[in-house]
Enzyme design. Structure first.
Site, PDB file in Angstrom:
ATOM      1  N   ASP A 153       0.763  -1.181   0.043  1.00 26.38           N
ATOM      2  CA  ASP A 153       0.076   0.125   0.078  1.00 26.38           C
ATOM      3  C   ASP A 153       0.699   1.178   0.010  1.00 26.38           C
ATOM      4  O   ASP A 153       2.060   1.274  -0.169  1.00 26.38           O
ATOM      5  CB  ASP A 153      -0.777   0.013   1.269  1.00 26.38           C
ATOM      6  CG  ASP A 153      -2.575   0.515   0.972  1.00 26.38           C
ATOM      7  OD1 ASP A 153      -2.492   1.359  -0.011  1.00 26.38           O
ATOM      8  OD2 ASP A 153      -3.272   0.070   1.511  1.00 26.38           O
ATOM      9  N   ARG A 209      -2.360  -0.876  -8.834  1.00 25.42           N
ATOM     10  CA  ARG A 209      -3.822  -0.293  -8.736  1.00 25.42           C
ATOM     11  C   ARG A 209      -3.857   0.835  -9.590  1.00 25.42           C
ATOM     12  O   ARG A 209      -2.685   1.921  -9.832  1.00 25.42           O
ATOM     13  CB  ARG A 209      -3.718   0.021  -7.345  1.00 25.42           C
ATOM     14  CG  ARG A 209      -4.413  -1.223  -6.576  1.00 25.42           C
ATOM     15  CD  ARG A 209      -5.921  -1.363  -6.458  1.00 25.42           C
ATOM     16  NE  ARG A 209      -6.719  -0.202  -6.268  1.00 25.42           N
ATOM     17  CZ  ARG A 209      -6.584   0.049  -4.902  1.00 25.42           C
ATOM     18  NH1 ARG A 209      -6.195  -0.611  -3.691  1.00 25.42           N
ATOM     19  NH2 ARG A 209      -7.124   1.368  -4.579  1.00 25.42           N
ATOM     20  N   ASP A 213      -9.428   3.643  -3.710  1.00 25.96           N
ATOM     21  CA  ASP A 213     -10.022   2.309  -3.235  1.00 25.96           C
ATOM     22  C   ASP A 213     -11.562   2.348  -4.071  1.00 25.96           C
ATOM     23  O   ASP A 213     -12.332   3.353  -4.073  1.00 25.96           O
ATOM     24  CB  ASP A 213     -10.448   2.364  -1.919  1.00 25.96           C
ATOM     25  CG  ASP A 213      -9.124   1.817  -1.275  1.00 25.96           C
ATOM     26  OD1 ASP A 213      -8.009   1.722  -1.971  1.00 25.96           O
ATOM     27  OD2 ASP A 213      -9.161   1.727  -0.023  1.00 25.96           O
TER      28      ASP A 213
END
Ligand code: NAG
Ligand code: NAG
Ligand code: NAG
Ligand code: NAG
Ligand code: NAG
Ligand code: NAG
Ligand code: NAG
Ligand code: NAG
Ligand code: NAG
Ligand code: NAG
Ligand code: NAG
Ligand code: NAG
Length: 515
Positions: A153, A209, A213
């Site tokens: 992350d 990613r 989110d």
């Protein structure tokens, strides 16, 4: 653009494919990774029991044998660092009384992979210890415990971001540390699309990613996920609470970056988390599959509704995601909200299509067609062969436009609620009779055999082999054909999608030199 349309069409035999560009060289994620992660449904509520129970359910429900391989523990699992042990991370013994290696062992015993989470910053997003500056010791812990996957992350990165070199260096440090352990560990980079990870991610990680989110919503506006709308992609502030539509619009511009070993990650699935309609979840799963996003289930499998198990179990759609060519579909057109029917708005209708590996004729691949209806009314959508095959030749003159195509509806064979419920029930009975979750009972339990009869088993035969063998579960059945220069038409639900595999009709295929 290193993956042009002509490259795609030239892929006839396997020779070109074999020398094609590959992503990170750890040999993993040759097709997009599949699995489960606790975050979307359960956040910080993690424990050994949750992981082991879920792993058993993945097996019982036939999901392992559809390809869902990694059981991934997200944030909130540690309780500081150990000064007498090179400052290594200490697992929280309340949540994981036996430690992480024991959990890994249980998961491996089921022939599943074990994933963990850390953060390229001072702290994780949940304010636990981050790995920035501790990459080597943490990578060594992961390898020692038997970890197969790391989600990494971006919270509390102390400002080490702002250009591609700074961000890629920070993430490469962990990639190198993982490599140095000698254990193949799938590296899932999660910096929310900051600093264009699609430009450098393939040399650092197996996936990156592309957005903030995901949130369990089809298209809701949310100020916390700025950079909204069909033309938004260059987002300096990725935010969070991003809708399915918001994220899908962002991938449209970078589909060519997806390649074997290195994928655009649209974030974990929300299927089954309860806030979207069945057509919305069907569309969500179809969209993520078509663009080769990792398929990481994000729901609580201990409490799954049959219609959601049925979506996650659609092998014909998964076969598109796991297609051996490893090419993302691309958006061919978008009609903005209120499109043609002038009804009550919405996010517009879109046509996506792309190459799949084909075996019918050496010159012509199968093709996936995805029609997405983001408008607020069901609508009949029309896709011409010209638009579907626009990449395959001069506009309107691709040889495929002059051919006839079988249209195979990839949702037509969807598992019934009754079968899904029977699978769920059989698992509950099996786990009950043995006083605990026991993977071996489900497949040996008499009725379970019948339940699994008509299902695809990717453990027994890979998707690539099943497709090559014309497995009917993967190909679906022909619902109609499209004639040369014709139009594929489908009635698409409000906030829904229709998804098809097109196969050249052999008798109609002419050799190129005859065209
Ligand atoms: C480490 O990287 C090298 C190439 O740089 C690669 O050949 C090797 O397979 C990698 N090992 C692991 C465990 O990822
Ligand atoms: C600390 O790290 C060194 C070098 O990697 C290693 O030799 C040593 O065994 C480690 N100590 C402990 C307590 O893990
Ligand atoms: C810290 O590391 C030492 C040395 O390896 C070990 O004996 C001790 O149990 C560890 N403490 C915790 C809380 O894990
Ligand atoms: C869509 O149509 C509705 C009803 O005609 C109208 O109220 C709305 O403003 C339109 N939205 C857009 C974005 O054009
Ligand atoms: C559009 O959907 C709304 C509600 O979802 C419905 O009331 C309306 O009749 C629909 N219009 C058409 C043309 O189907
Ligand atoms: C698709 O074609 C049909 C028949 O021509 C037409 O009624 C319909 O409006 C078209 N759909 C769209 C979205 O343009
Ligand atoms: C499956 O169950 C859901 C939820 O109860 C329901 O909405 C749906 O219509 C059912 N599907 C079929 C085919 O019965
Ligand atoms: C599990 O066992 C208990 C006690 O025998 C029983 O009451 C319960 O109905 C069982 N549940 C299932 C799903 O079989
Ligand atoms: C699971 O169940 C089978 C069949 O009932 C039994 O043979 C096996 O020992 C059980 N395994 C575990 C780990 O309980
Ligand atoms: C087996 O499962 C089916 C549903 O798939 C059910 O109708 C049938 O009653 C079950 N048979 C037994 C013996 O449990
Ligand atoms: C799938 O195939 C594997 C290997 O043949 C077998 O072990 C497993 O039980 C099968 N799974 C199901 C759900 O039938
Ligand atoms: C698969 O189907 C196609 C089209 O009918 C046919 O040309 C091909 O030979 C089949 N392949 C196998 C392995 O049966």
């Amino acid at each position: 653009m290193f993956r042009s349309g002509s490259f795609v069409i030239a892929v006839a035999g396997s020779a070109l494919f074999a020398i094609g560009v590959r992503g990170k060289d750890n040999g993993l994620a040759i097709t997009p990774q599949m699995g489960w992660d606790n975050w979307n449904a359960l956040g910080c509520d993690v424990s050994e029991d949750l992981l082991v129970q879920t792993a058993n359910l993945i097996v019982d429900y036939g999901l392992r044998d559809l390809g869902y391989h990694y059981v991934i523990l997200d944030d909130c699992w540690s309780s500081g660092r150990n000064a007498s042990s090179n400052n290594s991370l200490i697992p929280d013994t309340t949540k994981f009384p036996r430690g992480m290696a024991a959990v890994a062992d249980d998961i491996h015993a089921l022939n599943l992979g074990f994933g963990m989470y850390s953060d390229a910053g001072r702290y994780t997003c949940g304010m636990y210890e981050g790995s920035l500056g501790h990459e080597t010791v943490d990578a060594n812990s992961f390898a020692e415990w038997g970890v197969d996957y790391l989600k990494y992350d971006n919270c509390y990165n102390e400002g080490y971001a702002g250009n591609q070199l700074i961000s890629s260096t920070r993430y490469r440090t962990m990639g190198d540390a993982l490599n140095a352990t000698g254990r193949p560990i799938l590296y899932s980079l999660c910096n929310w699309g900051e600093d264009y990870p699609w430009n450098w991610g393939s040399t650092v990680a197996n996936s990156w990613r592309i957005s903030g989110d995901i949130f369990d919503d089809w298209d809701a506006y949310d100020a916390r996920c700025p950079c909204e709308g069909p033309d938004a992609w260059n987002c300096e502030l990725p935010g969070f609470h991003c809708s399915v539509t918001n994220i899908f619009n962002k991938v449209a511009f970078i589909v060519s970056k997806a390649q074997p070993g290195a994928w655009n990650d649209l974030d974990m699935l929300e299927v089954g988390n309860g806030a979207m309609t069945d057509p919305e979840y069907v569309a969500h799963f179809s969209m993520w599959s078509a663009v080769k996003s990792p398929l990481i289930m994000g729901n609580d499998l201990r409490d799954i509704a049959p219609q959601d198990l049925s979506i996650l179990s659609n092998a014909a759609v998964i076969a598109v995601n796991q297609d051996p060519l490893g090419q993302s579909a691309a958006r061919r057109w978008l009609c903005h909200g209120n499109g043609t029917n002038g009804e009550s708005g919405g996010s517009g209708i879109q046509l996506w299509s792309g190459n799949l590996k084909g075996t019918v004729h050496e010159d012509y691949n199968d093709y996936v067609v995805l029609l997405v209806n983001g408008n607020n009314n069901a609508t009949v959508m029309n896709a011409t062969l010209e638009d579907i095959f626009v990449d395959s030749g001069p506009r309107g003159h691709a040889p495929q436009v002059d051919m006839s195509w079988e249209v195979r509806d990839l949702w037509a064979g969807r598992m019934s609620n009754e079968t899904a419920q029977a699978i769920i029930d059989a698992s509950a009975v099996a786990s009950n009779t043995t006083n605990g979750y026991n993977a071996t009972t489900i497949t040996s339990g008499g009725n379970a055999t019948a339940i699994f009869d008509n299902r695809y088993n990717a453990t027994a035969m890979s998707y690539a082999d099943g497709l090559a063998a014309n497995n009917s579960i993967l190909l679906g059945s022909v619902t109609t054909t499209v004639q040369p220069s014709g139009t594929l038409t489908a009635n698409v639900d409000r906030h829904g999608a229709a998804m098809f595999r097109l196969r050249a009709i052999p008798t109609a295929v002419r050799k190129r030199d005859e065209l």
